[in-house]
Scaffold this motif. Structure first.
Motif, PDB file in Angstrom:
ATOM      1  N   GLU A 213       0.833  -1.194   0.000  1.00 31.16           N
ATOM      2  CA  GLU A 213       0.000   0.000   0.000  1.00 31.16           C
ATOM      3  C   GLU A 213       0.881   1.262   0.000  1.00 31.16           C
ATOM      4  OE1 GLU A 213      -3.940   0.160   0.366  1.00 31.16           O
ATOM      5  OE2 GLU A 213      -2.970  -1.229  -1.021  1.00 31.16           O
ATOM      6  N   SER A 215       0.992   3.646   1.880  1.00 32.62           N
ATOM      7  CA  SER A 215       1.406   4.066   3.217  1.00 32.62           C
ATOM      8  C   SER A 215       2.731   3.451   3.649  1.00 32.62           C
ATOM      9  CB  SER A 215       0.321   3.712   4.240  1.00 32.62           C
ATOM     10  OG  SER A 215       0.122   2.306   4.291  1.00 32.62           O
ATOM     11  N   ILE A 259       2.224  -2.539   4.720  1.00 32.03           N
ATOM     12  CA  ILE A 259       1.459  -1.318   4.961  1.00 32.03           C
ATOM     13  C   ILE A 259       2.152  -0.450   6.012  1.00 32.03           C
ATOM     14  CG2 ILE A 259      -0.782  -2.335   4.360  1.00 32.03           C
ATOM     15  CD1 ILE A 259      -1.324  -2.564   7.394  1.00 32.03           C
ATOM     16  N   ARG A 260       2.089   0.852   5.847  1.00 29.59           N
ATOM     17  CA  ARG A 260       2.317   1.886   6.861  1.00 29.59           C
ATOM     18  C   ARG A 260       3.753   2.012   7.373  1.00 29.59           C
ATOM     19  NH1 ARG A 260      -2.131   2.273  11.444  1.00 29.59           N
ATOM     20  NH2 ARG A 260      -1.028   4.263  11.622  1.00 29.59           N
ATOM     21  N   ARG A 304       5.594   3.865  12.135  1.00 19.07           N
ATOM     22  CA  ARG A 304       4.615   3.793  11.051  1.00 19.07           C
ATOM     23  C   ARG A 304       4.235   5.196  10.571  1.00 19.07           C
ATOM     24  NH1 ARG A 304       0.078  -0.907  12.067  1.00 19.07           N
ATOM     25  NH2 ARG A 304       1.494  -2.689  11.982  1.00 19.07           N
ATOM     26  N   ASN A 305       3.612   5.232   9.409  1.00 15.20           N
ATOM     27  CA  ASN A 305       3.081   6.477   8.856  1.00 15.20           C
ATOM     28  C   ASN A 305       1.608   6.623   9.233  1.00 15.20           C
ATOM     29  OD1 ASN A 305       5.431   7.325   7.261  1.00 15.20           O
ATOM     30  ND2 ASN A 305       5.008   5.498   6.045  1.00 15.20           N
ATOM     31  N   LEU A 307      -2.067   7.405   8.583  1.00 14.39           N
ATOM     32  CA  LEU A 307      -2.798   7.302   7.323  1.00 14.39           C
ATOM     33  C   LEU A 307      -3.409   8.637   6.898  1.00 14.39           C
ATOM     34  CD1 LEU A 307      -4.629   3.860   7.684  1.00 14.39           C
ATOM     35  CD2 LEU A 307      -2.706   4.430   6.206  1.00 14.39           C
ATOM     36  N   ARG A 631      -6.275  -2.554   3.689  1.00 11.77           N
ATOM     37  CA  ARG A 631      -5.949  -1.499   2.733  1.00 11.77           C
ATOM     38  C   ARG A 631      -6.008  -0.124   3.406  1.00 11.77           C
ATOM     39  NH1 ARG A 631      -5.025  -3.109  -2.178  1.00 11.77           N
ATOM     40  NH2 ARG A 631      -5.910  -5.062  -2.980  1.00 11.77           N
ATOM     41  N   ASP A 632      -5.240   0.797   2.852  1.00 15.26           N
ATOM     42  CA  ASP A 632      -5.191   2.142   3.410  1.00 15.26           C
ATOM     43  C   ASP A 632      -6.566   2.807   3.441  1.00 15.26           C
ATOM     44  OD1 ASP A 632      -2.497   1.807   3.670  1.00 15.26           O
ATOM     45  OD2 ASP A 632      -1.933   3.124   2.010  1.00 15.26           O
ATOM     46  N   ASN A 633      -7.404   2.569   2.425  1.00 19.04           N
ATOM     47  CA  ASN A 633      -8.698   3.244   2.337  1.00 19.04           C
ATOM     48  C   ASN A 633      -9.789   2.557   3.148  1.00 19.04           C
ATOM     49  OD1 ASN A 633      -9.320   0.970   0.865  1.00 19.04           O
ATOM     50  ND2 ASN A 633      -9.376   2.021  -1.130  1.00 19.04           N
TER      51      ASN A 633
END
Length: 657
Positions: A213, A215, A259-260, A304-305, A307, A631-633
């Motif tokens: 993803e 992110s 992710i992230r 982590r980032n 979102l 998923r990010d969304n």
């Protein structure tokens, strides 16, 4: 990722006709004993009495251009090895259908397995450059090696001593921005022998997942590893030797997610040390006394980032600790007081301390001690039949267990032999299974009992065409009782609790090996392994254990031409894994081809060596594992696979002196 179906029959036929590069030890006479200590020669002696031993030589490792131990093991028949995401990463191994935790790893006889979890191998801190050979014992070997040797032992043997001064320096670069520099030196002065080695391995790595993803901003799994080590030996006289050994490793190893992840890394600091006294000069009495120390410290960081904002979110601050100390001692006395029989009497003591502030395992301490007795026949009784039987009494981790082992080998003729190895083994609960306290996950259970297993290996093998062709066929079976698994039915533990369940693991299978030496320098080999590994009452193959896999290769190593080449083929059949949100998925059915060549520009002197290797020459997109994530969304979960090593070119130069 989907592979075309390849007929099992056609593939096996192709591999049996195609060449291979593996050092098969089908004949006990072909095993080279390079040590004098009872400990150093133990795997070879077990092989003489029916244990199934395979050795990977230094030449095999050099020809493959192997960077780490996992790559060096890819030629071993019956051993499925799948690195998580390239060199110096966690690996899944299945030895004749075993689980990863059923295989014990040792370095020069020092156990390396992580007792916090049991499934962590030493691959992420062991460069191949320090290895002189690797010994793989197949089948239950708990008699001498204790817990986690239920399916076998992988013993990494580091550089040995030499009376002549010499050494080698090597440098390697690859197409993944990887660099490897290593070297060793050894020699002797009077009664003093020494060997020292060092290496530095670094790479930016490659993207480890098939899908990531947006992110996840750290998108390549790299590593940076330093390792130094050495051995010292002093001869008090021709019979009494003192041996000291030390190895230090520092590593920064990326630990990414799909992710992230902005930053996630294990920073390792590992120390391995031992002192051993050997008495080797008498046929009547031989012994060794050994003390060892293994210290594994990890400083973990995960950032982590966010979102929404993209700002960093610290999950585990830099320096979050997990690690352990494992130290103890052992002694073995080999006695031959009369003709016909010899006796091995041994004692083991292990002291383990560990804690994990990442997955929250509280401080743990464990002491284990064991006594061993084995009786063997000698050539005085028969030089064609060799038999052994032994018992091990183990006291530790809140339980007492006695295991037994019997083995034997019968040389029907110079060209035909039979061998068998059978007995019981045990697997102590890990610290996480006993003491895990992480609020997100299953809980540890300090009342767990060890798993118990019963296994047998039976082989027939021999030579054809005056020894030019070797062959071996093995049948194996293993049953694991008192299985440790997670119980989700207890309402007091909604996230599950570890418990001993009624289920069993049943393994049945067969392994075929062929090898040949043809003409000047041609070496061919092939192997095929079939495994049926099931939980009792289930018709499904266990996750992460391929039902079929095969490999074959060819090596050309002429003695009169300063040139050589090799090609190897590795095929893996259906391999399954159960993934959250997606159920049971197959990530097997792939074939990977590696190739290499080397040249000695100085001709017969062979001091200079140039090598060129291509891993995954056809750039096959294959999986070494499966996973899923959100998923990010927020639209749901997605499925991704951990990518095996893509096509990678490696160029190397070595100078021997």
């Amino acid at each position: 990722m989907q592979s075309r179906y390849v007929s099992h029959t056609a593939l096996v036929a192709a591999l049996l006709l195609a060449p291979g590069v593996a050092t098969a030890d089908e004949d006990a006479d072909s095993i080279i004993v390079t040590g004098t200590s009872v400990e150093e020669t133990l795997p070879q002696e077990l092989s003489r009495y029916g244990s199934d031993l395979y050795q990977v030589s230094e030449q095999d490792i050099d020809d493959r251009g192997a960077v780490d131990v996992a790559a060096a093991l890819q030629t071993v028949p019956g051993l499925y090895v799948m690195p998580g995401s390239g060199p110096f990463s966690y690996v899944d191994v299945s030895l004749q259908g075993s689980r990863t935790q059923d295989v014990l790893w040792t370095v020069d006889g020092i156990r390396i397995n992580n007792r916090l979890y049991g499934s962590t191998s030493p691959n992420d801190t062991l460069p191949a450059s320090m290895v002189e050979r690797i010994e793989v014992l197949k089948g239950g070997e708990s008699l001498f090696y204790g817990t986690q040797a239920a399916a076998g032992v992988i013993n990494v043997v580091t550089r040995s001593f030499s009376d002549e001064f010499g050494g080698q320096v090597n440098a390697q670069v690859d197409s993944r921005a990887g660099t490897n520099v290593d070297g060793y030196v050894r020699g002797s002065v009077g009664r003093h022998r020494f060997v020292a080695w060092g290496s530095h391995n670094r790479s930016e790595g490659y993207r480890p997942y098939s899908e990531m993803e947006p992110s996840a901003t750290d998108r390549k799994r790299g590593y940076d590893l330093w390792s130094i080590g050495g051995k010292y030996q002093y001869d008090f006289n021709s019979d009494l030797l003192l041996n000291l050994q030390y190895q230090h490793t520092e590593a920064k190893l990326d630990n990414l997610s799909a992710i992230r992840v902005r930053e996630s890394r294990n920073d390792r600091n590992e120390e391995i040390a031992s002192i051993r006294l050997d008495y080797v000069g008498s046929d009547t009495v031989q012994l060794f006394l050994k003390g060892y120390y293994h210290d594994w410290n990890t400083a973990y960081v995960q950032i982590r980032n966010d979102l929404t904002t993209g700002e960093p979110v610290v999950i585990y601050p830099a320096g979050t600790y997990w690690g352990y100390k494992d130290f103890g001692g052992s002694a073995v006395v080999k006695l031959r007081p009369h003709r016909g029989l010899e006796y091995l009497v041994g004692y083991d003591f292990q002291n383990f301390k560990g804690r994990d502030d990442v997955l929250l395992i509280g401080k743990t301490k464990e002491k284990v001690q064991a006594g061993v007795l084995q009786v063997r026949t000698t050539d005085d009784l028969s030089d064609r039949a060799r038999l052994s039987a032994g018992l091990r009494y183990n006291d530790g981790s809140g339980s007492k267990k006695t295991v037994w082992n019997v083995s034997g080998r019968f040389d029907v003729s110079e060209d035909l032999y039979l061998e068998a190895n059978g007995g019981t083994s045990f697997l102590l609960p890990t610290a996480s299974q006993l003491y895990q306290i992480d609020p997100c996950c299953e809980k540890g259970n300090p009342n767990l009992e060890p798993e118990e297993s019963l296994g047998v290996n039976v082989s027939v093998g021999g030579r054809l065409a005056s020894g030019a062709v070797t062959w071996k066929a093995t049948a194996f079976a293993r049953r694991i009782d008192n299985l440790i698994d997670i119980d989700y039915d207890d309402p007091a533990y909604p996230d599950g609790i570890y418990t001993n369940v009624d289920s069993k693991v049943n393994v049945r299978g067969a392994e075929l090996q062929l090898g040949a030496k043809i003409g000047d320098g041609w070496e061919l080999s092939a192997s095929y392994t079939y495994t049926r590994s099931r939980n009792s009452g289930s018709g499904l193959q266990r996750d992460r254990t391929p039902e079929h896999f095969a490999r074959g290769a060819i090596a050309w190593r002429p003695t009169d031409i300063p040139f050589g080449a090799n090609v190897s083929v590795n095929w893996v059949g259906d391999t399954w894994r159960t993934v959250s949100g997606f159920g049971r998925r197959n990530y097997g059915q792939y074939l990977v081809v590696d190739a290499g060549l080397h040249i000695y520009p100085d001709g017969d002197a062979r001091r200079h060596r140039f090598g060129l290797n291509v891993e995954n020459i056809f750039d096959k997109d294959y999986a070494s594992g499966l996973g899923s994530a959100l998923r990010d969304n927020g639209s749901g979960r997605f499925l991704y696979f951990t990518r095996g090593v893509p096509r990678t070119l490696r160029m190397s130069y070595g100078l021997a002196f």
